[in-house]
Design an enzyme around this catalytic site. Structure first.
Site, short mmCIF file in Angstrom:
data_model
loop_
_atom_site.label_atom_id
_atom_site.label_comp_id
_atom_site.label_asym_id
_atom_site.label_seq_id
_atom_site.Cartn_x
_atom_site.Cartn_y
_atom_site.Cartn_z
CG ASP A 13 53.73 43.07 32.61
OD1 ASP A 13 52.92 43.14 33.63
OD2 ASP A 13 54.09 42.03 32.07
CD GLU A 14 52.27 49.40 30.43
OE1 GLU A 14 51.90 48.78 31.45
OE2 GLU A 14 51.44 49.16 29.10
CE LYS A 16 49.27 48.13 34.15
NZ LYS A 16 50.17 47.68 33.56
N GLY A 17 51.97 49.35 38.97
CA GLY A 17 51.84 49.31 40.50
C GLY A 17 52.74 50.17 41.42
CE LYS A 18 59.21 53.59 41.34
NZ LYS A 18 60.27 54.06 41.03
N GLY A 40 49.48 41.81 37.45
CA GLY A 40 50.44 41.60 38.56
C GLY A 40 51.03 42.75 38.47
CG HIS A 41 49.40 46.26 39.05
ND1 HIS A 41 48.35 47.12 39.04
CD2 HIS A 41 49.38 45.66 37.66
CE1 HIS A 41 47.65 47.14 37.91
NE2 HIS A 41 48.29 46.06 37.11
CD GLN A 224 44.78 43.51 32.36
OE1 GLN A 224 43.67 44.05 32.43
NE2 GLN A 224 45.34 42.65 33.09
N GLY A 302 55.16 34.12 35.60
CA GLY A 302 56.52 33.96 35.63
C GLY A 302 57.11 33.65 34.14
NE ARG A 305 56.51 41.07 32.54
CZ ARG A 305 57.02 41.83 33.56
NH1 ARG A 305 57.76 42.56 33.76
NH2 ARG A 305 55.98 41.50 34.65
CE LYS A 331 61.75 47.18 34.40
NZ LYS A 331 61.06 45.91 34.61
N GLY A 413 64.37 53.16 39.06
CA GLY A 413 64.48 51.58 39.94
C GLY A 413 63.19 51.09 40.39
P1 GDP Z 1 52.59 46.46 36.16
O1 GDP Z 1 51.88 45.36 35.89
O2 GDP Z 1 52.63 47.73 35.07
O3 GDP Z 1 52.45 47.12 37.56
O4 GDP Z 1 54.18 46.21 36.12
P2 GDP Z 1 54.86 44.85 36.73
O5 GDP Z 1 54.85 45.00 38.15
O6 GDP Z 1 54.20 43.78 36.25
O7 GDP Z 1 56.39 44.85 36.13
C1 GDP Z 1 57.08 45.81 36.33
C2 GDP Z 1 58.38 45.47 36.76
O8 GDP Z 1 59.54 46.41 36.90
C3 GDP Z 1 58.23 45.13 38.33
O9 GDP Z 1 59.01 44.11 38.65
C4 GDP Z 1 58.88 46.40 38.89
O10 GDP Z 1 59.20 46.19 40.43
C5 GDP Z 1 59.82 46.87 38.13
N1 GDP Z 1 59.96 48.19 37.91
C6 GDP Z 1 59.05 49.37 38.02
N2 GDP Z 1 59.51 50.48 37.69
C7 GDP Z 1 60.84 50.43 37.62
C8 GDP Z 1 62.04 51.17 37.15
O11 GDP Z 1 61.71 52.20 36.97
N3 GDP Z 1 63.20 50.61 36.92
C9 GDP Z 1 63.45 49.13 36.94
N4 GDP Z 1 64.72 48.62 37.04
N5 GDP Z 1 62.28 48.47 37.49
C10 GDP Z 1 61.12 48.99 37.76
P1 IMO Z 2 49.37 44.18 34.01
O1 IMO Z 2 48.25 44.72 34.68
C1 IMO Z 2 51.12 41.94 30.83
C2 IMO Z 2 48.19 39.22 28.38
C3 IMO Z 2 48.32 38.06 28.66
C4 IMO Z 2 47.71 37.46 27.30
C5 IMO Z 2 46.71 38.41 26.87
C6 IMO Z 2 45.23 37.93 27.35
O2 IMO Z 2 50.37 43.41 35.06
O3 IMO Z 2 50.21 45.04 33.47
P2 IMO Z 2 44.17 37.18 29.70
O4 IMO Z 2 44.74 36.48 30.91
O5 IMO Z 2 43.76 38.66 30.04
O6 IMO Z 2 43.06 36.28 28.74
O7 IMO Z 2 45.40 37.40 28.72
O8 IMO Z 2 47.03 39.67 27.67
N1 IMO Z 2 48.06 40.16 29.87
C7 IMO Z 2 48.92 40.82 30.28
N2 IMO Z 2 50.29 40.95 30.09
N3 IMO Z 2 50.73 42.47 31.74
C8 IMO Z 2 49.30 42.26 32.29
O9 IMO Z 2 48.69 43.03 33.30
C9 IMO Z 2 48.48 41.40 31.31
N4 IMO Z 2 47.09 40.74 31.75
C10 IMO Z 2 47.06 39.96 30.66
O10 IMO Z 2 49.66 37.52 28.59
O11 IMO Z 2 48.81 37.69 26.29
MG MG Z 3 52.12 43.49 35.56
#
Ligand code: GDP
Ligand code: IMO
Ligand code: MG
Length: 423
Positions: A13-14, A16-18, A40-41, A224, A302, A305, A331, A413
């Site tokens: 959740d760093e 990556k998708g964005k 979830g990207h 991940q 949901g 974190r 972020k 953002g």
């Molecule tokens: P991913 O799994 O690495 O793709 O990341 P996620 O989408 O799960 O979580 C990142 C969240 O932060 C999402 O809601 C993005 O829309 C949001 N986001 C991404 N980059 C930024 C940023 O630079 N600033 C802020 N405020 N939100 C961001």
């Molecule tokens: P993205 O790609 C954050 C975490 C789960 C759990 C552990 C194992 O969006 O960054 P699993 O479902 O693989 O058996 O879960 O890994 N986890 C993630 N946490 N972002 C993810 O993906 C994750 N995918 C799995 O919360 O702790």
């Molecule tokens: Mg994610």
């Protein structure tokens, strides 16, 4: 051309998708190499917000090819939903998405086994997303898996019957009763296989290597994060795939000497969803502020974190494992109104201070922090790096100096446009 790799340097959740979406115009092909619908990207552009789980994050650029590689595990039902949702938005993903014949399929029984195993773990539960990831990779490694190519194999039903029996025997032995209606679930699963068959099924290792030979630019998209890697993460609180750069080689069939840049995505603070150690976790008001202002709730489940300060001990470790060549900082804008920002520079373990990430991370670890004055300014409006507040630039320079890796992009953002690419 060499294969560039983009991956997360923390616990997922760093952002990556964005970042993949922002970089896609510079590439010809985006290829996912591991993970599955546990990911979830999130992408935001033109006032639209979209979360992708299995489909690569280059999909909204219709002139760019997207590939689901052999290292990915696919839940056909979730895949179908993702496709339907793209089609509702007016996109035709059949034109720019190919699927590896070698990718493994998640069966409904994998999800039930996932839930059963988590339940059995009790207090020690991993906090899995319960998408069937662990059991599907277990079957792959145990050579019992069911692959995309099996859907079109003449002995498809025989293969299915074997794996189904194995799973149901295990579930019955453990007295596990699924909550869902079994017939409905399997009917939906079989129907969803038809959606997969609407796509070109490929030998992605040939496809990707051919693109590279033709001087096309290919970006491997990780899911991940490195601290969730099955070998180098905080085992056993990890996912079941190789999330590190080496996983792009096995997950796409590209040799290590054909890889190029490794782009590491770093959130300006840390988050973790699910169980497991987290040395810089904050249990106070500041942690709550990060969660609230950063909207730190899982894109897939949901769940709230867990939040904490940036951890340079962990970051230096993940940079080393991946051979990161550049970083993208995301972020930092979440901390725009913070008076003080901390970065963990070392761990104190008993009498010893170390900057090495230990195999066993336990409660004895006390993070050593360096404090920074907050920049107290809105980063999101700015387009030019030079105009950003000095306190923020000092913070960035400190991370670069400590890690020895340049931060080439700053994301300010969630929207595609809120991105500063440094010259
Ligand atoms: P991913 O799994 O690495 O793709 O990341 P996620 O989408 O799960 O979580 C990142 C969240 O932060 C999402 O809601 C993005 O829309 C949001 N986001 C991404 N980059 C930024 C940023 O630079 N600033 C802020 N405020 N939100 C961001
Ligand atoms: P993205 O790609 C954050 C975490 C789960 C759990 C552990 C194992 O969006 O960054 P699993 O479902 O693989 O058996 O879960 O890994 N986890 C993630 N946490 N972002 C993810 O993906 C994750 N995918 C799995 O919360 O702790
Ligand atoms: Mg994610």
């Amino acid at each position: 051309m060499k294969l560039d790799i983009l991956l997360g340097l923390q616990w997922g959740d760093e952002g990556k998708g964005k970042v993949v979406d922002v970089l896609t115009p510079h590439y010809d092909v985006i290829a996912r190499f591991q993970g599955g619908p546990n990911a979830g990207h999130t992408l935001e552009f033109n006032g639209l917000k979209h979360v992708l789980h299995i489909i690569p994050s280059g999909i909204f650029h219709q002139d760019k090819m997207n590939i689901i590689g052999n290292g990915v595990v696919i839940d056909p039902v979730i895949f179908q939903k993702e496709i339907e949702s793209l089609e509702k938005m007016g996109f035709d993903p059949t034109k720019n998405l190919f699927i590896s014949k070698k990718a493994h399929l998640i069966l409904p029984t994998h999800k039930w086994i996932d839930a059963m195993l988590e339940e059995q773990k009790g207090e020690q539960k991993i906090g899995s997303t319960l998408k069937g990831i662990g059991p599907t990779y277990t079957d792959k490694i145990a050579r019992n898996g069911f692959r995309v190519c099996d859907i079109i194999a003449p002995d498809f039903l025989d293969k299915f019957a074997v794996i189904y029996k194995k799973h149901s025997d295990l579930l019955i032995k453990n007295s596990y009763k699924p909550q869902d209606d079994i017939t409905t679930v399997f009917t939906d699963w079989f129907n969803a296989l038809q959606t997969i068959l609407r796509f070109k099924l490929i030998d992605s290792e040939y496809e990707v290597n051919d693109y590279l030979k033709e001087e096309k630019k290919v970006l491997a998209e990780g899911a991940q994060g490195t601290l969730l890697d099955v070998d180098f993460g905080s085992y056993p609180f990890v996912t079941s795939s190789t999330t590190v750069a080496a996983g792009a080689c096995t997950g796409l069939g590209v040799a290590p000497n054909r890889t190029g840049c490794v782009i590491g995505i770093v959130k300006a603070y840390c988050t973790r969803v699910g169980s497991g150690p987290f040395p810089t976790e904050l249990f106070d008001e500041t942690g709550e502020q990060l969660r609230k202002q950063g909207h730190e709730f899982g894109s897939t489940t949901g769940r709230a974190r867990r939040c904490g300060w940036l951890d340079l001990v962990a970051l230096k470790y993940t940079i080393m494992i991946n051979g990161v060549t550049e970083m993208v900082l995301t972020k930092a804008d979440v901390m725009d109104n913070f008076d003080t920002i901390k970065i963990c520079t070392a761990y104190q373990i008993g009498e010893e201070t170390t900057d090495r990430f230990p195999t066993e991370i336990n409660a004895d670890i006390k993070p050593v922090y360096k404090e920074f004055k907050g920049w107290k300014q809105n980063l999101s409006e700015e387009k030019d790096y030079e105009n950003l507040p000095q306190a923020f630039k000092d913070y960035v320079a400190f991370i670069e100096k400590e890690t020895g890796i340049p931060i080439s992009i700053v994301s300010t953002g969630p929207d595609r446009s809120q991105t500063i690419i440094r010259a």
